[in-house]
Design a protein around this motif. Sequence first.
Motif, PDB file in Angstrom:
ATOM      1  N   GLU A  70      -3.140 -46.995  27.116  1.00 14.69           N
ATOM      2  CA  GLU A  70      -4.244 -47.123  25.893  1.00 14.69           C
ATOM      3  C   GLU A  70      -3.752 -46.169  24.499  1.00 14.69           C
ATOM      4  O   GLU A  70      -4.186 -46.746  23.865  1.00 14.69           O
ATOM      5  CB  GLU A  70      -5.491 -47.079  26.356  1.00 14.69           C
ATOM      6  N   PHE A  71      -3.474 -45.092  24.888  1.00  8.95           N
ATOM      7  CA  PHE A  71      -3.327 -44.275  23.731  1.00  8.95           C
ATOM      8  C   PHE A  71      -2.005 -44.626  23.045  1.00  8.95           C
ATOM      9  O   PHE A  71      -1.981 -44.736  21.800  1.00  8.95           O
ATOM     10  CB  PHE A  71      -2.895 -42.866  24.248  1.00  8.95           C
ATOM     11  N   ILE A  72      -1.065 -45.098  23.625  1.00 10.15           N
ATOM     12  CA  ILE A  72       0.264 -45.654  23.048  1.00 10.15           C
ATOM     13  C   ILE A  72      -0.069 -47.003  22.395  1.00 10.15           C
ATOM     14  O   ILE A  72       0.466 -47.273  21.017  1.00 10.15           O
ATOM     15  CB  ILE A  72       1.350 -45.934  24.014  1.00 10.15           C
ATOM     16  N   LYS A  73      -0.764 -47.908  22.818  1.00 12.60           N
ATOM     17  CA  LYS A  73      -1.370 -49.078  22.367  1.00 12.60           C
ATOM     18  C   LYS A  73      -1.981 -49.026  21.030  1.00 12.60           C
ATOM     19  O   LYS A  73      -1.665 -49.617  19.754  1.00 12.60           O
ATOM     20  CB  LYS A  73      -2.371 -49.762  23.149  1.00 12.60           C
ATOM     21  N   VAL A  74      -2.905 -48.086  20.976  1.00 14.37           N
ATOM     22  CA  VAL A  74      -3.877 -47.652  19.426  1.00 14.37           C
ATOM     23  C   VAL A  74      -3.101 -46.865  18.668  1.00 14.37           C
ATOM     24  O   VAL A  74      -3.215 -47.054  17.451  1.00 14.37           O
ATOM     25  CB  VAL A  74      -5.066 -46.936  20.109  1.00 14.37           C
ATOM     26  N   LEU A  75      -2.251 -45.742  19.322  1.00 13.85           N
ATOM     27  CA  LEU A  75      -1.615 -44.720  18.298  1.00 13.85           C
ATOM     28  C   LEU A  75      -0.342 -45.253  17.812  1.00 13.85           C
ATOM     29  O   LEU A  75       0.425 -44.734  16.830  1.00 13.85           O
ATOM     30  CB  LEU A  75      -1.843 -43.351  18.505  1.00 13.85           C
ATOM     31  N   GLY A  76       0.439 -46.036  18.561  1.00 13.01           N
ATOM     32  CA  GLY A  76       1.662 -46.467  18.253  1.00 13.01           C
ATOM     33  C   GLY A  76       2.891 -45.745  19.067  1.00 13.01           C
ATOM     34  O   GLY A  76       2.448 -44.689  19.937  1.00 13.01           O
ATOM     35  N   GLU A  77       4.075 -46.318  18.801  1.00 11.70           N
ATOM     36  CA  GLU A  77       5.117 -45.564  19.614  1.00 11.70           C
ATOM     37  C   GLU A  77       5.851 -44.195  19.185  1.00 11.70           C
ATOM     38  O   GLU A  77       6.529 -43.685  19.718  1.00 11.70           O
ATOM     39  CB  GLU A  77       6.209 -46.734  19.760  1.00 11.70           C
ATOM     40  N   GLY A  78       5.218 -43.921  17.854  1.00 12.56           N
ATOM     41  CA  GLY A  78       5.817 -42.823  17.372  1.00 12.56           C
ATOM     42  C   GLY A  78       5.279 -41.455  17.967  1.00 12.56           C
ATOM     43  O   GLY A  78       4.705 -40.889  17.182  1.00 12.56           O
ATOM     44  N   TYR A  79       5.809 -41.050  19.017  1.00 16.72           N
ATOM     45  CA  TYR A  79       5.132 -39.779  19.607  1.00 16.72           C
ATOM     46  C   TYR A  79       6.171 -39.179  20.088  1.00 16.72           C
ATOM     47  O   TYR A  79       7.093 -39.433  20.310  1.00 16.72           O
ATOM     48  CB  TYR A  79       4.237 -40.289  20.734  1.00 16.72           C
ATOM     49  N   LYS A  80       5.971 -37.801  20.450  1.00 22.07           N
ATOM     50  CA  LYS A  80       6.622 -36.835  21.046  1.00 22.07           C
ATOM     51  C   LYS A  80       6.088 -36.717  22.180  1.00 22.07           C
ATOM     52  O   LYS A  80       4.930 -36.422  22.310  1.00 22.07           O
ATOM     53  CB  LYS A  80       6.854 -35.485  20.130  1.00 22.07           C
ATOM     54  N   SER A  81       6.819 -36.270  23.183  1.00 26.80           N
ATOM     55  CA  SER A  81       6.172 -35.914  24.492  1.00 26.80           C
ATOM     56  C   SER A  81       7.108 -34.613  25.090  1.00 26.80           C
ATOM     57  O   SER A  81       8.495 -34.641  25.016  1.00 26.80           O
ATOM     58  CB  SER A  81       6.300 -37.014  25.523  1.00 26.80           C
TER      59      SER A  81
END
Length: 61
Positions: free
Chosen positions: A6-17
Amino acid sequence: MKRRDEFIKVLGEGYKSRPLDMETYRYKWHKGVFIIRADFDKKGILKGEKKISRGFSGSNR
């Protein structure tokens, strides 16, 4: 119960983990002046989240 999908769907794929420990992973998104940080367990279930304002220095000279 919030999930990582859900977070990825709302905030997008531009994340660091990165892993915090053997059971927890931290995901971080940069959105404008905010940083959204969320911790998920191995199953992708949210353990905690935080929104941080980066602020501005105010010196545009």
